[in-house]
Design a protein around this motif. Structure first.
Motif, PDB file in Angstrom:
ATOM      1  N   VAL A   1       0.834  -1.203   0.000  1.00  0.00           N
ATOM      2  CA  VAL A   1       0.000   0.000   0.000  1.00  0.00           C
ATOM      3  C   VAL A   1       0.870   1.256   0.000  1.00  0.00           C
ATOM      4  O   VAL A   1       0.636   2.192  -0.775  1.00  0.00           O
ATOM      5  CB  VAL A   1      -0.959  -0.007   1.217  1.00  0.00           C
ATOM      6  N   LEU A   2       1.904   1.270   0.835  1.00  0.00           N
ATOM      7  CA  LEU A   2       2.772   2.448   0.887  1.00  0.00           C
ATOM      8  C   LEU A   2       3.473   2.664  -0.451  1.00  0.00           C
ATOM      9  O   LEU A   2       3.592   3.794  -0.944  1.00  0.00           O
ATOM     10  CB  LEU A   2       3.792   2.300   2.019  1.00  0.00           C
ATOM     11  N   PHE A   3       3.904   1.569  -1.066  1.00  0.00           N
ATOM     12  CA  PHE A   3       4.537   1.686  -2.385  1.00  0.00           C
ATOM     13  C   PHE A   3       3.569   2.307  -3.401  1.00  0.00           C
ATOM     14  O   PHE A   3       3.919   3.230  -4.129  1.00  0.00           O
ATOM     15  CB  PHE A   3       5.015   0.326  -2.891  1.00  0.00           C
TER      16      PHE A   3
ATOM     17  N   SER B   1      -1.592   6.881 -17.752  1.00  0.00           N
ATOM     18  CA  SER B   1      -2.315   5.604 -17.693  1.00  0.00           C
ATOM     19  C   SER B   1      -1.894   4.803 -16.460  1.00  0.00           C
ATOM     20  O   SER B   1      -2.705   4.085 -15.870  1.00  0.00           O
ATOM     21  CB  SER B   1      -2.114   4.807 -18.983  1.00  0.00           C
ATOM     22  N   GLU B   2      -0.621   4.938 -16.052  1.00  0.00           N
ATOM     23  CA  GLU B   2      -0.208   4.225 -14.832  1.00  0.00           C
ATOM     24  C   GLU B   2      -0.839   4.833 -13.582  1.00  0.00           C
ATOM     25  O   GLU B   2      -1.054   4.133 -12.589  1.00  0.00           O
ATOM     26  CB  GLU B   2       1.322   4.214 -14.706  1.00  0.00           C
ATOM     27  N   VAL B   3      -1.124   6.120 -13.625  1.00  0.00           N
ATOM     28  CA  VAL B   3      -1.817   6.748 -12.504  1.00  0.00           C
ATOM     29  C   VAL B   3      -3.172   6.061 -12.295  1.00  0.00           C
ATOM     30  O   VAL B   3      -3.557   5.739 -11.167  1.00  0.00           O
ATOM     31  CB  VAL B   3      -1.994   8.266 -12.754  1.00  0.00           C
ATOM     32  N   ASN B   4      -3.877   5.791 -13.399  1.00  0.00           N
ATOM     33  CA  ASN B   4      -5.156   5.085 -13.285  1.00  0.00           C
ATOM     34  C   ASN B   4      -4.974   3.694 -12.698  1.00  0.00           C
ATOM     35  O   ASN B   4      -5.724   3.255 -11.827  1.00  0.00           O
ATOM     36  CB  ASN B   4      -5.827   4.988 -14.656  1.00  0.00           C
ATOM     37  N   LEU B   5      -3.950   3.006 -13.218  1.00  0.00           N
ATOM     38  CA  LEU B   5      -3.693   1.648 -12.739  1.00  0.00           C
ATOM     39  C   LEU B   5      -3.358   1.637 -11.247  1.00  0.00           C
ATOM     40  O   LEU B   5      -3.885   0.831 -10.470  1.00  0.00           O
ATOM     41  CB  LEU B   5      -2.529   1.062 -13.545  1.00  0.00           C
ATOM     42  N   LEU B   6      -2.479   2.564 -10.828  1.00  0.00           N
ATOM     43  CA  LEU B   6      -2.066   2.622  -9.422  1.00  0.00           C
ATOM     44  C   LEU B   6      -3.264   2.956  -8.523  1.00  0.00           C
ATOM     45  O   LEU B   6      -3.431   2.369  -7.451  1.00  0.00           O
ATOM     46  CB  LEU B   6      -0.962   3.667  -9.239  1.00  0.00           C
ATOM     47  N   THR B   7      -4.099   3.884  -8.974  1.00  0.00           N
ATOM     48  CA  THR B   7      -5.287   4.251  -8.202  1.00  0.00           C
ATOM     49  C   THR B   7      -6.198   3.044  -8.040  1.00  0.00           C
ATOM     50  O   THR B   7      -6.695   2.755  -6.940  1.00  0.00           O
ATOM     51  CB  THR B   7      -6.049   5.385  -8.922  1.00  0.00           C
ATOM     52  N   ASP B   8      -6.380   2.337  -9.132  1.00  0.00           N
ATOM     53  CA  ASP B   8      -7.224   1.147  -9.120  1.00  0.00           C
ATOM     54  C   ASP B   8      -6.682   0.083  -8.152  1.00  0.00           C
ATOM     55  O   ASP B   8      -7.402  -0.510  -7.362  1.00  0.00           O
ATOM     56  CB  ASP B   8      -7.278   0.622 -10.560  1.00  0.00           C
ATOM     57  N   MET B   9      -5.377  -0.130  -8.199  1.00  0.00           N
ATOM     58  CA  MET B   9      -4.759  -1.129  -7.319  1.00  0.00           C
ATOM     59  C   MET B   9      -4.888  -0.734  -5.850  1.00  0.00           C
ATOM     60  O   MET B   9      -5.043  -1.592  -4.982  1.00  0.00           O
ATOM     61  CB  MET B   9      -3.272  -1.289  -7.677  1.00  0.00           C
ATOM     62  N   LEU B  10      -4.784   0.576  -5.597  1.00  0.00           N
ATOM     63  CA  LEU B  10      -4.946   1.055  -4.221  1.00  0.00           C
ATOM     64  C   LEU B  10      -6.372   0.792  -3.735  1.00  0.00           C
ATOM     65  O   LEU B  10      -6.588   0.300  -2.624  1.00  0.00           O
ATOM     66  CB  LEU B  10      -4.666   2.561  -4.155  1.00  0.00           C
ATOM     67  N   THR B  11      -7.348   1.129  -4.592  1.00  0.00           N
ATOM     68  CA  THR B  11      -8.743   0.953  -4.225  1.00  0.00           C
ATOM     69  C   THR B  11      -9.033  -0.519  -3.921  1.00  0.00           C
ATOM     70  O   THR B  11      -9.706  -0.846  -2.935  1.00  0.00           O
ATOM     71  CB  THR B  11      -9.654   1.425  -5.381  1.00  0.00           C
ATOM     72  N   ARG B  12      -8.505  -1.400  -4.764  1.00  0.00           N
ATOM     73  CA  ARG B  12      -8.742  -2.829  -4.555  1.00  0.00           C
ATOM     74  C   ARG B  12      -8.155  -3.313  -3.226  1.00  0.00           C
ATOM     75  O   ARG B  12      -8.578  -4.318  -2.687  1.00  0.00           O
ATOM     76  CB  ARG B  12      -8.145  -3.630  -5.718  1.00  0.00           C
ATOM     77  N   ARG B  13      -7.139  -2.611  -2.745  1.00  0.00           N
ATOM     78  CA  ARG B  13      -6.556  -2.988  -1.450  1.00  0.00           C
ATOM     79  C   ARG B  13      -7.192  -2.194  -0.306  1.00  0.00           C
ATOM     80  O   ARG B  13      -6.675  -2.189   0.810  1.00  0.00           O
ATOM     81  CB  ARG B  13      -5.043  -2.789  -1.491  1.00  0.00           C
ATOM     82  N   GLY B  14      -8.265  -1.504  -0.623  1.00  0.00           N
ATOM     83  CA  GLY B  14      -9.004  -0.777   0.410  1.00  0.00           C
ATOM     84  C   GLY B  14      -8.235   0.392   0.996  1.00  0.00           C
ATOM     85  O   GLY B  14      -8.432   0.745   2.160  1.00  0.00           O
ATOM     86  N   ALA B  15      -7.361   1.017   0.186  1.00  0.00           N
ATOM     87  CA  ALA B  15      -6.568   2.137   0.709  1.00  0.00           C
ATOM     88  C   ALA B  15      -6.793   3.381  -0.128  1.00  0.00           C
ATOM     89  O   ALA B  15      -7.276   3.323  -1.254  1.00  0.00           O
ATOM     90  CB  ALA B  15      -5.088   1.773   0.711  1.00  0.00           C
ATOM     91  N   GLN B  16      -6.425   4.521   0.445  1.00  0.00           N
ATOM     92  CA  GLN B  16      -6.618   5.816  -0.202  1.00  0.00           C
ATOM     93  C   GLN B  16      -5.293   6.379  -0.709  1.00  0.00           C
ATOM     94  O   GLN B  16      -4.252   6.093  -0.137  1.00  0.00           O
ATOM     95  CB  GLN B  16      -7.178   6.824   0.820  1.00  0.00           C
ATOM     96  N   PRO B  17      -5.353   7.194  -1.759  1.00  0.00           N
ATOM     97  CA  PRO B  17      -4.140   7.925  -2.173  1.00  0.00           C
ATOM     98  C   PRO B  17      -3.684   8.887  -1.078  1.00  0.00           C
ATOM     99  O   PRO B  17      -4.499   9.331  -0.270  1.00  0.00           O
ATOM    100  CB  PRO B  17      -4.589   8.708  -3.405  1.00  0.00           C
ATOM    101  N   LEU B  18      -2.382   9.198  -1.085  1.00  0.00           N
ATOM    102  CA  LEU B  18      -1.871  10.217  -0.162  1.00  0.00           C
ATOM    103  C   LEU B  18      -2.342  11.586  -0.635  1.00  0.00           C
ATOM    104  O   LEU B  18      -2.564  11.790  -1.826  1.00  0.00           O
ATOM    105  CB  LEU B  18      -0.340  10.203  -0.154  1.00  0.00           C
ATOM    106  N   PRO B  19      -2.485  12.557   0.264  1.00  0.00           N
ATOM    107  CA  PRO B  19      -2.739  13.922  -0.192  1.00  0.00           C
ATOM    108  C   PRO B  19      -1.519  14.411  -0.964  1.00  0.00           C
ATOM    109  O   PRO B  19      -0.407  13.934  -0.707  1.00  0.00           O
ATOM    110  CB  PRO B  19      -2.939  14.703   1.105  1.00  0.00           C
TER     111      PRO B  19
END
Lengths: 294, 233
Positions: free
Chosen positions: B171-173, B213-231
């Motif tokens: 998640v931190l990564f 496009s990787e921003v979308n992928l990373l956001t999606d992966m974060l959501t699937r792990r139940g976590a939020q982006p950093l501010p």
């Protein structure tokens, strides 16, 4: 162009039949008085132009004299006080061995197989020398400082040149004979003050310098190498014993270095002197070994 | 020139005129050369971008930015238990390392420093002489140099990443890399528009499109792990 026309104009009125051709007017008067005004004006213009040119030249020279190139392979030759030595590269020792370095802090010679992280890392504690020297081989610059002499704002000033900057690392060196010492492979500069302009000049001249560093472009990241920047192997203050690897590589692991002594790879663990670097207690995190927490 | 030659008057009478002409020519040449040299510092010709050009600033600062992504991706690749993330980290690490090396090659050929001046800050090449604003890592707007580029992790954050394991590490990564990608866009977009060399603009464009496009992928992966982006700050 404008200046040329103007100076011509001042000469002209002095000629008798100025309306006609210029060359004819001056033709018959070899004894005409020297046009001092004109000479002074011309001189002023040339001096001004020379000044402009010199300014431009110096401005550009300042930007470019520190860039290494085929014609200028070692820009640090323009810096006062840089010490130079030639070192053989690629001679490796194990985490249990030590090297009898010829300089303090060293800036070349045999070194640990694992390099210290040099991706803009500020080490708060002194790090095992054998690892730091390997990072120099990859083109990094190491700022060492005497922790008793460099503190507060000066320390922050140095950190600002290192933190997050590729191919930079910084660590204290207990007992350093000057407040600050900069190391690049084969080069060292010892300084008294953190605001000495030679610090930036040294970094510009030698960091990633393709001509002075044996392995420019070598990695500064250490994942999977056994070196943990959060828990680096510590600096050893005691001088190395007789079993230490010599500066000529005697006793080193490297294939190219030794035929005769190359066999004694796992040396008898030197009691107490050097804690084996790659086998630190798994404190903050494991490196290559199984992760401690489940 | 020609009429001086043809009229061929006694040489003595001409000496002061010759002096004036020569001096004027020297002056014009010197001023012209100086002007050309000064102009070349901020502008770029087709061959060699000047030391203060967008091309050089972009290549130097983007190298620093990319090399931190390489560091973070290397930590994740080496330590994660998640195959999907190991693959992504390997992709980011190798792509950005190759691009950083490509930019180092340009800078060498151009005869410029391969990295920004120590302690001089970053992104000043984006200010167009003080008229164009950009932000730093804390979202502050400026036209000058910034200490930390947007998206750059602090040393403490990198230490946290090195110390984390399992889901916490993943998640931190993802959080750090997402913020890093978003932060780099500002520079890449500016480079894609304003660099003078076509190959620089091209790489900058590639960085924009792949990181968007990787921003979308990373956001999606974060959501699937139940976590939020950093501010962003």
């Amino acid at each position: 162009m404008a200046s040329g026309t103007k100076s011509k104009g001042t000469t002209k009125p002095k000629s008798k039949n100025g309306a006609k051709g210029r060359s004819r007017s001056s033709a018959g008067r070899p004894t005409r008085p020297k046009p001092w005004g004109t000479i002074a004006a011309v001189l002023a213009v040339v001096l001004l132009a020379g000044g402009v040119f010199t300014y431009a030249f110096l401005e550009i020279n300042e930007k470019e004299q520190w860039v290494a190139s085929e014609e200028n392979p070692d820009p640090s030759e323009n810096i006062d006080g840089v010490k130079r030595e030639k070192y053989e590269s690629g001679q490796h020792v194990t985490g249990a061995q030590r090297v009898a370095y010829d300089q303090s802090p060293p800036f070349g010679g045999p070194h640990d197989q694992a390099w210290a992280a040099c991706s803009g890392v500020v080490y708060d504690t002194a790090v095992r020398t054998e690892n730091m020297v390997h990072s120099l081989e990859h083109g990094s610059v190491w700022i060492a400082y005497n922790p008793d002499q460099v503190k507060g704002g000066d320390l922050d000033k140095l950190k600002g040149k290192v933190e997050g900057q590729p191919y930079m690392m910084m660590s204290p060196w207990p007992g350093l004979d000057k407040p600050i010492s900069l190391q690049s492979w084969g080069h060292q500069l010892k300084l008294d003050k953190a605001d000495d302009t030679r610090i930036d000049e040294f970094i510009r001249s030698l960091r990633e310098n393709q001509y002075q560093n044996p392995e420019p472009g070598g990695r500064c990241d250490v994942d999977g190498t056994g070196f943990d920047p959060a828990n680096p192997p510590p600096f050893v203050a005691e001088p190395p014993g007789d079993d230490a690897v010599k500066m000529d590589g005697t006793g080193a692991v490297d294939e190219s270095a030794q035929e005769m002594q190359g066999q004694q790879v796992p040396p008898p663990a030197t009691e107490g002197t050097a804690p084996p670097a790659s086998e630190q207690p798994p404190a903050a995190s494991g490196t290559g070994a199984p992760p401690p927490s489940q | 020139m020609t009429d001086t030659d043809t009229d061929a008057s006694p040489p003595t009478s001409n000496s002061s005129r010759v002096l004036i002409i020569v001096a004027a020519m020297v002056a014009v040449l010197l001023v012209g050369a100086a002007g050309g040299m000064l102009l070349a510092m901020s502008r770029s010709n087709d061959v060699t971008p000047g030391p203060d050009s967008v091309d050089v600033g972009f290549a130097q600062d983007m190298r620093v930015h990319h090399l931190q992504a390489v560091t973070m991706a290397g930590i994740e690749r080496d330590r994660t238990d998640d195959g999907e993330l190991r693959r992504l980290a390997f992709d980011i690490e190798s792509t950005q390392l190759a691009q950083a090396s490509e930019m180092a090659g340009w800078l060498t050929v151009w005869g410029r420093q391969s990295l920004p001046d120590p302690g001089a800050g970053h992104m000043e090449w984006m200010s167009q002489g003080g008229t164009h604003e950009h932000t730093d890592a804390l979202g502050q707007t400026t036209t000058g140099a910034v200490d930390r580029m947007p998206g750059m992790a602090t040393s403490q954050e990198l230490d946290q990443l090195r110390a984390a394991t399992g889901r916490e590490l993943d998640v931190l990564f993802l959080q750090l890399m997402l913020r890093h990608h978003q932060g780099g866009l500002q520079m890449a977009e500016y480079g894609a528009q304003h660099a003078s060399a076509g190959y620089v603009r091209n790489l900058a464009k590639k960085i924009v499109s792949s990181q968007v496009s990787e921003v979308n992928l990373l956001t999606d992966m974060l959501t699937r792990r139940g976590a939020q982006p950093l501010p962003p700050a």
